[in-house]
Design a protein around this motif. Structure first.
Motif, mmCIF file in Angstrom:
data_model
loop_
_atom_site.group_PDB
_atom_site.id
_atom_site.type_symbol
_atom_site.label_atom_id
_atom_site.label_comp_id
_atom_site.label_asym_id
_atom_site.label_seq_id
_atom_site.Cartn_x
_atom_site.Cartn_y
_atom_site.Cartn_z
ATOM 1 N N GLN A 34 20.352 31.179 5.098
ATOM 2 C CA GLN A 34 19.220 30.406 6.347
ATOM 3 C C GLN A 34 20.017 31.706 7.567
ATOM 4 N N VAL A 35 19.309 31.584 8.544
ATOM 5 C CA VAL A 35 19.593 32.636 9.462
ATOM 6 C C VAL A 35 19.089 32.111 10.718
ATOM 7 N N ILE A 36 20.303 31.954 11.684
ATOM 8 C CA ILE A 36 20.591 31.439 13.229
ATOM 9 C C ILE A 36 20.679 32.311 13.843
ATOM 10 N N SER A 37 19.524 33.168 15.567
ATOM 11 C CA SER A 37 19.673 33.653 16.471
ATOM 12 C C SER A 37 19.142 32.586 17.454
ATOM 13 N N PHE A 38 18.606 33.948 19.117
ATOM 14 C CA PHE A 38 18.974 33.158 20.091
ATOM 15 C C PHE A 38 17.303 33.347 20.352
ATOM 16 N N SER A 39 16.999 32.909 21.066
ATOM 17 C CA SER A 39 15.469 32.858 21.952
ATOM 18 C C SER A 39 15.577 34.150 23.655
ATOM 19 N N LYS A 40 16.465 34.228 24.054
ATOM 20 C CA LYS A 40 17.137 35.538 25.047
ATOM 21 C C LYS A 40 16.686 36.588 24.299
ATOM 22 N N TYR A 41 17.144 37.314 23.600
ATOM 23 C CA TYR A 41 16.593 38.376 22.956
ATOM 24 C C TYR A 41 15.616 38.958 23.096
ATOM 25 N N TYR A 42 14.395 37.603 22.879
ATOM 26 C CA TYR A 42 13.035 37.939 22.271
ATOM 27 C C TYR A 42 11.946 37.836 23.577
ATOM 28 N N LYS A 43 11.968 38.899 24.496
ATOM 29 C CA LYS A 43 11.000 38.705 25.085
ATOM 30 C C LYS A 43 9.795 38.637 25.314
ATOM 31 N N ILE A 44 8.755 37.958 23.797
ATOM 32 C CA ILE A 44 7.835 38.245 23.183
ATOM 33 C C ILE A 44 6.720 38.368 24.153
ATOM 34 N N PHE B 264 18.039 29.119 18.537
ATOM 35 C CA PHE B 264 18.974 28.694 19.800
ATOM 36 C C PHE B 264 17.533 29.192 21.523
ATOM 37 N N ILE B 265 17.928 27.386 21.765
ATOM 38 C CA ILE B 265 16.554 27.906 23.132
ATOM 39 C C ILE B 265 17.813 28.217 24.480
ATOM 40 N N ASP B 266 17.856 29.581 24.443
ATOM 41 C CA ASP B 266 18.389 29.492 25.876
ATOM 42 C C ASP B 266 17.862 30.578 26.581
ATOM 43 N N ASP B 267 16.300 30.492 26.476
ATOM 44 C CA ASP B 267 15.626 31.415 27.582
ATOM 45 C C ASP B 267 14.587 30.299 26.572
#
Length: 516
Positions: A453-463, A486-489
């Motif tokens: 299971q992987v958790i990350s944060f959208s603020k890191y990825y300005k795709i 996590f949608i922090d962006d």
């Protein structure tokens, strides 16, 4: 309860065509796409189709890979075939039996093979002279040149008997991990195909070309334009199908498929934490547990982009009573030319032989595990396991000795960063191979790894600005069972929604599960 349909293999037509094709083949196989399985299936079919005395060969870089092919093939065919490492193949099938026919009786077939510094040389002529006068097959001082394969090509060109032997023996040759081949290897393999009409089955992935330190050509697949049928395998059997499909939506859209079912294993989570310091992240994490988005009893890895963020996340979780370990990004994770060698050396130093042995070190670097090579390298690096005597100056001397043996140059910057990485206790956890179920690390340190299971944060990825695409792909495809973003962006979410709209997806639940 939703019943999962049987996984659809999105490249099944390619796999079927590979097995039916009777010509030379190049297979581009992404990570986790089952390249060894398809190669062994093809090998079994070829063996079963042979009606004369011929056979096939499977050539790999390491003894471990060779044994894996032999083991898998035993359940498919009872026919015997040749399985060897690259060096063993050219040495036993070309050089030793035909050196006299090619170069004369003054060259003994009873030579020894030596890898030590005393038997390295700068020119091909020097290597030939050593082989003739001292009966020793050595190596180039420059590790990016391959004496074995260059000599084998010369023998093959000069010896008609060698040509006739190989043509009579081999119907097809299977070559694994072709992206790690150097120019000398490529030239020999093409000679087998073009002059001897031996069909080739070449498999590899140019995205995984990480052995340029020893001469691997980053563009070697570009040299395979003529006379090959090309196939591409993209189904990632390591990842849950929903996770793979989500990655394809963004990174490989031609393989994206609109699901008829709602998605449960790709989760977007509304973020309540402060995205700058993660002070309230433990509450967000608890929400994941409360709504059964993740399973605390399974492996969980949280991916950040910066060490400070990863540290803050770890501290907040542990303060709340969870047990997470921070795996730091080290100075040798920073894209150094010899980063792969240095990272594996650090693993060797920081773990006992029962956890990470000299065999593991050679396997990871794809160095053939021959007895003398193993002894020589182990004698050089085993001294670094004695923490009481290991200081920067001592480490420097060992590095110079190791890299001289490998025939690779190393910079002062790399030596300095390696010394910091192995001497500073703050980086110890990055090299410990003990099984920690709950981890926090940077996405850069996660490359090549996989987690339940992987958790990350959208603020890191300005795709949405065409940035951070490679790191985003790495992040998503580390997850085998569950991926949580996590949608922090919110721009990230809007971009995914727009992509979905362009793909005619009316219900976003077909690609992700959004939770408040």
């Amino acid at each position: 309860m939703q019943i999962k349909q049987k996984r659809k293999i999105i490249d099944q037509e390619q796999r079927d065509a590979i097995l039916q094709d009777r010509e030379s083949i190049v297979v581009s196989a992404s990570a986790g796409s089952g390249k060894t399985t398809i190669m062994v299936q093809k090998l079994g079919l070829e063996l079963n189709n042979i009606k004369n005395h011929k056979t096939v060969a499977a050539i790999t870089f390491t003894v471990k890979a060779k044994e894996e092919i032999k083991k898998k093939s035993s359940s498919i065919t009872d026919e015997t075939f040749v399985a060897m490492t690259n060096d063993s193949f050219v040495e036993s099938e070309i050089i030793r039996p035909f050196i006299q026919d090619a170069f004369g009786k003054e060259y003994s077939k009873e030579y020894t093979v030596e890898y030590g510094a005393d038997f390295k040389f700068d020119s091909f002529e020097d290597g030939l002279e050593q082989l003739k006068q001292q009966k020793i097959l050595g190596t180039f001082r420059n590790n990016k040149e391959n004496f074995n394969f260059r000599l084998a090509l010369k023998v093959l060109e000069k010896s008609v008997a060698c040509q006739e032997y190989l043509k009579a023996k081999y119907e097809m040759i299977f070559i694994d991990e072709y992206q790690d081949s150097d120019l000398d290897m490529h030239l020999l393999f093409m000679k087998l195909k073009e002059s001897l009409n031996i069909r080739l089955f070449i498999v590899g992935d140019k995205k995984q070309a990480i052995y340029t330190w020893r001469g691997a050509m980053h563009n070697i697949f570009d040299l395979l334009d003529q006379g090959f049928t090309k196939y591409e395998l993209v189904t990632n059997f390591r990842c849950d199908e929903e996770i793979e499909n989500y990655a394809n939506l963004i990174h490989n859209h031609k393989y994206f498929k609109v699901s008829r079912n709602e998605t449960s294993n790709v989760i977007f989570m509304n973020s309540n934490h402060n995205s700058f310091n993660f002070n309230s992240f433990s509450a967000d994490f608890q929400r994941l547990l409360d709504n059964n988005s993740i399973d605390i009893n399974k492996e969980i890895t949280i991916l950040a982009n910066y060490n400070n963020d990863a540290i803050n996340i770890t501290n907040r979780l542990n303060e709340a009573g969870f047990n997470f370990v921070f795996i730091p990004r080290t100075p040798i994770d920073e894209g150094l030319p010899n980063g792969l060698i240095l990272k594996e050396l650090a693993f060797f130093i920081k773990n006992t032989n029962s956890v990470y042995s000299i065999h593991d070190f050679l396997e990871k670097l794809q160095i053939d595990d021959k007895r003398q090579v193993r002894i020589n390298i182990e004698n050089i690096i085993k001294k670094l396991r004695n923490k009481e005597v290991v200081k920067a100056e001592y480490i420097t001397n060992v590095l110079y000795e190791l890299f001289a043996f490998l025939g690779v140059s190393i910079s002062e910057e790399e030596i300095s960063k390696f010394c910091i990485s192995v001497c500073d206790d703050q980086y110890d956890m990055a090299f410990r191979l003990a099984e920690e179920r709950h981890k926090v690390m940077t996405v850069f340190a996660s490359k090549g790894l996989e987690f339940d299971q992987v958790i990350s944060f959208s603020k890191y990825y300005k795709i949405y600005n065409n940035e951070n695409l490679e790191n985003h792909y790495v992040c998503v495809t580390r997850a085998k069972e569950k991926f949580v973003m996590f949608i922090d962006d919110f721009l990230y979410y809007e971009y995914i929604a727009e992509l979905s709209k362009d793909s005619k997806i009316e219900n976003l639940n077909r690609i992700l599960c959004y939770k408040d």
